[in-house]
Design a protein around this motif. Structure first.
Motif, mmCIF file in Angstrom:
data_model
loop_
_atom_site.group_PDB
_atom_site.id
_atom_site.type_symbol
_atom_site.label_atom_id
_atom_site.label_comp_id
_atom_site.label_asym_id
_atom_site.label_seq_id
_atom_site.Cartn_x
_atom_site.Cartn_y
_atom_site.Cartn_z
ATOM 1 N N ARG A 207 9.880 -2.430 -9.887
ATOM 2 C CA ARG A 207 9.034 -1.621 -9.005
ATOM 3 C C ARG A 207 8.477 -0.419 -9.772
ATOM 4 O O ARG A 207 7.318 -0.055 -9.601
ATOM 5 N N GLU A 208 9.301 0.180 -10.622
ATOM 6 C CA GLU A 208 8.816 1.280 -11.465
ATOM 7 C C GLU A 208 7.740 0.767 -12.418
ATOM 8 O O GLU A 208 6.739 1.447 -12.653
ATOM 9 N N GLY A 209 7.938 -0.424 -12.962
ATOM 10 C CA GLY A 209 6.937 -1.033 -13.840
ATOM 11 C C GLY A 209 5.608 -1.210 -13.138
ATOM 12 O O GLY A 209 4.548 -0.971 -13.721
ATOM 13 N N LEU A 210 5.650 -1.612 -11.870
ATOM 14 C CA LEU A 210 4.418 -1.754 -11.094
ATOM 15 C C LEU A 210 3.703 -0.405 -10.980
ATOM 16 O O LEU A 210 2.488 -0.333 -11.146
ATOM 17 N N ALA A 211 4.462 0.643 -10.744
ATOM 18 C CA ALA A 211 3.856 1.981 -10.639
ATOM 19 C C ALA A 211 3.201 2.380 -11.958
ATOM 20 O O ALA A 211 2.086 2.918 -11.968
ATOM 21 N N TYR A 212 3.851 2.093 -13.069
ATOM 22 C CA TYR A 212 3.276 2.394 -14.384
ATOM 23 C C TYR A 212 1.989 1.601 -14.602
ATOM 24 O O TYR A 212 0.988 2.133 -15.066
ATOM 25 N N ILE A 213 2.036 0.323 -14.266
ATOM 26 C CA ILE A 213 0.861 -0.520 -14.483
ATOM 27 C C ILE A 213 -0.305 -0.072 -13.604
ATOM 28 O O ILE A 213 -1.453 -0.097 -14.027
ATOM 29 N N LYS A 214 -0.009 0.359 -12.395
ATOM 30 C CA LYS A 214 -1.072 0.837 -11.513
ATOM 31 C C LYS A 214 -1.746 2.095 -12.058
ATOM 32 O O LYS A 214 -2.846 2.424 -11.651
ATOM 33 N N SER A 215 -1.084 2.774 -12.985
ATOM 34 C CA SER A 215 -1.676 3.981 -13.564
ATOM 35 C C SER A 215 -2.611 3.674 -14.738
ATOM 36 O O SER A 215 -3.251 4.585 -15.255
ATOM 37 N N LEU A 216 -2.717 2.414 -15.137
ATOM 38 C CA LEU A 216 -3.597 2.056 -16.251
ATOM 39 C C LEU A 216 -5.049 2.351 -15.893
ATOM 40 O O LEU A 216 -5.497 2.039 -14.799
ATOM 41 N N LYS A 217 -5.755 2.923 -16.828
ATOM 42 C CA LYS A 217 -7.133 3.340 -16.574
ATOM 43 C C LYS A 217 -8.143 2.199 -16.689
ATOM 44 O O LYS A 217 -9.174 2.217 -16.066
ATOM 45 N N HIS A 218 -7.853 1.220 -17.515
ATOM 46 C CA HIS A 218 -8.859 0.216 -17.867
ATOM 47 C C HIS A 218 -8.681 -1.121 -17.138
ATOM 48 O O HIS A 218 -9.365 -2.079 -17.458
ATOM 49 N N TYR A 219 -7.747 -1.169 -16.178
ATOM 50 C CA TYR A 219 -7.505 -2.422 -15.469
ATOM 51 C C TYR A 219 -7.341 -2.161 -13.975
ATOM 52 O O TYR A 219 -6.774 -1.156 -13.561
ATOM 53 N N GLU A 220 -7.816 -3.115 -13.201
ATOM 54 C CA GLU A 220 -7.486 -3.158 -11.785
ATOM 55 C C GLU A 220 -6.250 -4.044 -11.689
ATOM 56 O O GLU A 220 -6.181 -5.103 -12.314
ATOM 57 N N VAL A 221 -5.272 -3.607 -10.931
ATOM 58 C CA VAL A 221 -4.006 -4.332 -10.868
ATOM 59 C C VAL A 221 -3.892 -5.090 -9.558
ATOM 60 O O VAL A 221 -4.064 -4.538 -8.476
ATOM 61 N N LYS A 222 -3.621 -6.391 -9.689
ATOM 62 C CA LYS A 222 -3.273 -7.225 -8.543
ATOM 63 C C LYS A 222 -1.777 -7.481 -8.682
ATOM 64 O O LYS A 222 -1.263 -7.536 -9.796
ATOM 65 N N GLU A 223 -1.089 -7.611 -7.578
ATOM 66 C CA GLU A 223 0.352 -7.823 -7.660
ATOM 67 C C GLU A 223 0.783 -9.058 -6.895
ATOM 68 O O GLU A 223 0.160 -9.444 -5.908
ATOM 69 N N LEU A 224 1.837 -9.685 -7.415
ATOM 70 C CA LEU A 224 2.456 -10.827 -6.755
ATOM 71 C C LEU A 224 3.956 -10.564 -6.770
ATOM 72 O O LEU A 224 4.561 -10.481 -7.837
ATOM 73 N N ASP A 225 4.527 -10.389 -5.595
ATOM 74 C CA ASP A 225 5.949 -10.106 -5.434
ATOM 75 C C ASP A 225 6.668 -11.421 -5.135
ATOM 76 O O ASP A 225 6.392 -12.056 -4.112
ATOM 77 N N VAL A 226 7.588 -11.824 -6.014
ATOM 78 C CA VAL A 226 8.249 -13.126 -5.853
ATOM 79 C C VAL A 226 9.164 -13.172 -4.630
ATOM 80 O O VAL A 226 9.537 -14.254 -4.186
ATOM 81 N N THR A 227 9.489 -12.008 -4.049
ATOM 82 C CA THR A 227 10.321 -12.009 -2.848
ATOM 83 C C THR A 227 9.498 -12.191 -1.575
ATOM 84 O O THR A 227 10.055 -12.479 -0.521
ATOM 85 N N LYS A 228 8.166 -12.021 -1.678
ATOM 86 C CA LYS A 228 7.313 -12.097 -0.485
ATOM 87 C C LYS A 228 6.189 -13.117 -0.599
ATOM 88 O O LYS A 228 5.746 -13.670 0.390
ATOM 89 N N ASP A 229 5.684 -13.315 -1.808
ATOM 90 C CA ASP A 229 4.512 -14.169 -1.997
ATOM 91 C C ASP A 229 4.926 -15.566 -2.448
ATOM 92 O O ASP A 229 6.086 -15.820 -2.740
ATOM 93 N N GLU A 230 3.940 -16.452 -2.514
ATOM 94 C CA GLU A 230 4.194 -17.838 -2.908
ATOM 95 C C GLU A 230 3.331 -18.222 -4.101
ATOM 96 O O GLU A 230 2.269 -17.639 -4.324
#
Length: 138
Positions: free
Chosen positions: A20-43
């Motif tokens: 979850r902390e890694g997701l927060a770090y990745i969301k702070s990247l300036k040059h990318y839009e971040v999409k997420e897939l959570d293995v506990t909720k998504d398929e």
């Protein structure tokens, strides 16, 4: 699992605090839009898992975590289709986190490595006195 040039698909396990902390770090990247897939909720489908293994340049069975499964040897003896069916039905067994780019994917060892890569891939607007001098001379 379409990922555009300026996007990262971050596949992670939200039950893991570090991921979850890694997701927060990745969301702070300036040059990318971040999409997420959570293995506990998504398929994910078997085809998506197979494509993910190809992008990671690993076998299908290397996608599976080895630290959680009590009947690991039974699962590893399944053939390709049955194994992917099992993994798609038990997505929490997917080894995470994974960063998927438009042209490749990688297992993420540290949340800091993606930030470091983003800095390396960025173009700086800051001009040093050296670059200014080179422009004046050129």
């Amino acid at each position: 699992m379409k990922v555009s040039k300026n996007e990262i698909l971050f596949i992670y396990d939200s039950s893991d605090m570090q991921q979850r902390e890694g997701l927060a770090y990745i969301k702070s990247l300036k040059h990318y839009e971040v999409k997420e897939l959570d293995v506990t909720k998504d398929e994910m489908t078997q085809l998506q898992l197979s494509n993910l293994a190809t992008r990671l340049a690993v076998s299908d069975k290397e996608l599976m975590r080895t630290d959680k499964e009590s009947h690991f040897s039974e699962v590893m003896n399944l053939d390709g289709h049955d194994f992917l069916d099992y993994l798609a039905s038990n997505l929490e067994m997917l080894k995470t986190p994974i960063a998927v780019y438009s042209d490749r994917a990688k297992f993420v060892d540290s949340q800091y490595e993606l930030i470091k890569e983003d800095g390396v891939n960025s173009t700086s607007d800051v001009q040093t006195s050296r670059t200014m001098k080179q422009r004046e001379e050129g």
